[in-house]
Design an enzyme around this catalytic site. Structure first.
Site, PDB file in Angstrom:
ATOM      1  N   HIS A   1       0.849   5.244   1.274  1.00  0.00           N
ATOM      2  CA  HIS A   1       0.098   6.088   2.216  1.00  0.00           C
ATOM      3  C   HIS A   1       0.763   7.466   2.295  1.00  0.00           C
ATOM      4  O   HIS A   1       1.986   7.554   2.428  1.00  0.00           O
ATOM      5  CB  HIS A   1       0.090   5.418   3.594  1.00  0.00           C
ATOM      6  CG  HIS A   1      -0.686   6.188   4.604  1.00  0.00           C
ATOM      7  ND1 HIS A   1      -2.066   6.207   4.619  1.00  0.00           N
ATOM      8  CD2 HIS A   1      -0.293   6.998   5.607  1.00  0.00           C
ATOM      9  CE1 HIS A   1      -2.482   6.985   5.602  1.00  0.00           C
ATOM     10  NE2 HIS A   1      -1.421   7.479   6.219  1.00  0.00           N
TER      11      HIS A   1
ATOM     12  N   SER B   1       4.746   6.868   2.468  1.00  0.00           N
ATOM     13  CA  SER B   1       5.216   5.567   2.952  1.00  0.00           C
ATOM     14  C   SER B   1       4.645   4.463   2.083  1.00  0.00           C
ATOM     15  O   SER B   1       3.459   4.477   1.749  1.00  0.00           O
ATOM     16  CB  SER B   1       4.758   5.325   4.399  1.00  0.00           C
ATOM     17  OG  SER B   1       5.253   6.324   5.259  1.00  0.00           O
TER      18      SER B   1
ATOM     19  N   ASP C   1      -2.655   0.572   7.907  1.00  0.00           N
ATOM     20  CA  ASP C   1      -1.438   1.360   7.701  1.00  0.00           C
ATOM     21  C   ASP C   1      -0.326   1.038   8.704  1.00  0.00           C
ATOM     22  O   ASP C   1       0.446   1.924   9.095  1.00  0.00           O
ATOM     23  CB  ASP C   1      -1.760   2.871   7.763  1.00  0.00           C
ATOM     24  CG  ASP C   1      -2.759   3.293   6.695  1.00  0.00           C
ATOM     25  OD1 ASP C   1      -2.743   2.701   5.603  1.00  0.00           O
ATOM     26  OD2 ASP C   1      -3.558   4.214   6.948  1.00  0.00           O
TER      27      ASP C   1
ATOM     28  N   ASN D   1       0.850  -1.188   0.000  1.00  0.00           N
ATOM     29  CA  ASN D   1       0.000   0.000   0.000  1.00  0.00           C
ATOM     30  C   ASN D   1       0.885   1.236   0.000  1.00  0.00           C
ATOM     31  O   ASN D   1       2.016   1.203   0.472  1.00  0.00           O
ATOM     32  CB  ASN D   1      -0.880  -0.003   1.258  1.00  0.00           C
ATOM     33  CG  ASN D   1      -1.822   1.179   1.314  1.00  0.00           C
ATOM     34  OD1 ASN D   1      -2.435   1.542   0.312  1.00  0.00           O
ATOM     35  ND2 ASN D   1      -1.938   1.809   2.478  1.00  0.00           N
TER      36      ASN D   1
END
Ligand code: GRF
Length: 199
Positions: free
Chosen positions: A106, A133, A142, A104
């Protein structure tokens, strides 16, 4: 070839950067959205990449949605699942099906500011630095192991809009790079690559 499936919910500008990177050691074999109106679906179609929509609103429970999403993802037989502005939280079943193979991006310097409204939080707290990130996805939002982080200086003149745009520019550079690292087997979980865009 290293097969990548990208999950989106909206605009898909990161998806576009992932598609556009050349040369690259991966190919995007499918794009899945939970939102039928996501503009990213048009981007994928334009690039002749197969798309699927698994609309969470059509399922009675999060569990049923996730099961349908899992089946849809598995059909593409991905080596890596890339979340790019995907706005649903994935649970244990999905995450464990692709252990350490979901990433992911972020818009904050995690562990600072998980969740939404990161740019506003940076401005409200008068932070001097902000960033991007990229991390491995775990069931906790997260919070998975970091892979890469890009750091920029917050200027006095920055607004939410300028921060979004400056963060996006870093995302478009770092996310395709990290996917390439995966494709070339260069990722070691626990090691973090730091990139400075400080003034
Ligand atoms: C990006 O800023 C990403 O960091 C966050 O959602 C945004 C997605 O933008 N997770 P886009 O859909 O790729 O344009």
């Amino acid at each position: 070839m290293f097969n990548v499936v990208v999950l989106i919910s909206g605009n898909g500008s990161n998806l576009q950067a992932i598609i556009d990177k050349t040369p690259k050691d991966y190919r995007v074999v499918g794009v899945i959205s939970n939102n039928p109106d996501a503009y990213g679906l048009q981007r994928a179609k334009h690039a002749q990449i197969p798309t699927l929509c698994i609309n969470h609103q059509e399922y009675d429970s999060k569990k049923d949605f996730e099961e349908a999403l899992l089946i849809a993802t598995q059909k593409f037989e991905p080596d890596l699942v890339v979340l790019a502005g995907f706005m649903r939280i994935l649970g244990e079943r999905y995450v464990h099906a692709f252990h350490n193979k979901i990433i992911n991006i972020h818009p904050s310097l995690l562990p600072k500011y998980p969740g939404l409204n990161t740019h506003q939080a940076v401005l409200d707290n008068q932070d001097k630095e902000h960033g991007v990130s990229i991390h491995v996805v775990t069931p906790e939002l997260d919070a998975g192991p970091l892979i890469a982080q890009g750091r920029l200086s917050v200027k006095e003149t920055d607004t939410k809009e300028t921060l979004i745009s400056r963060i996006h520019a870093i995302e478009y550079e770092l996310y395709p790079k990290v996917i390439d690292w995966y494709a070339r087997n260069k990722i070691t979980i626990g090691e973090v690559a730091y990139f400075s865009y400080l003034d």
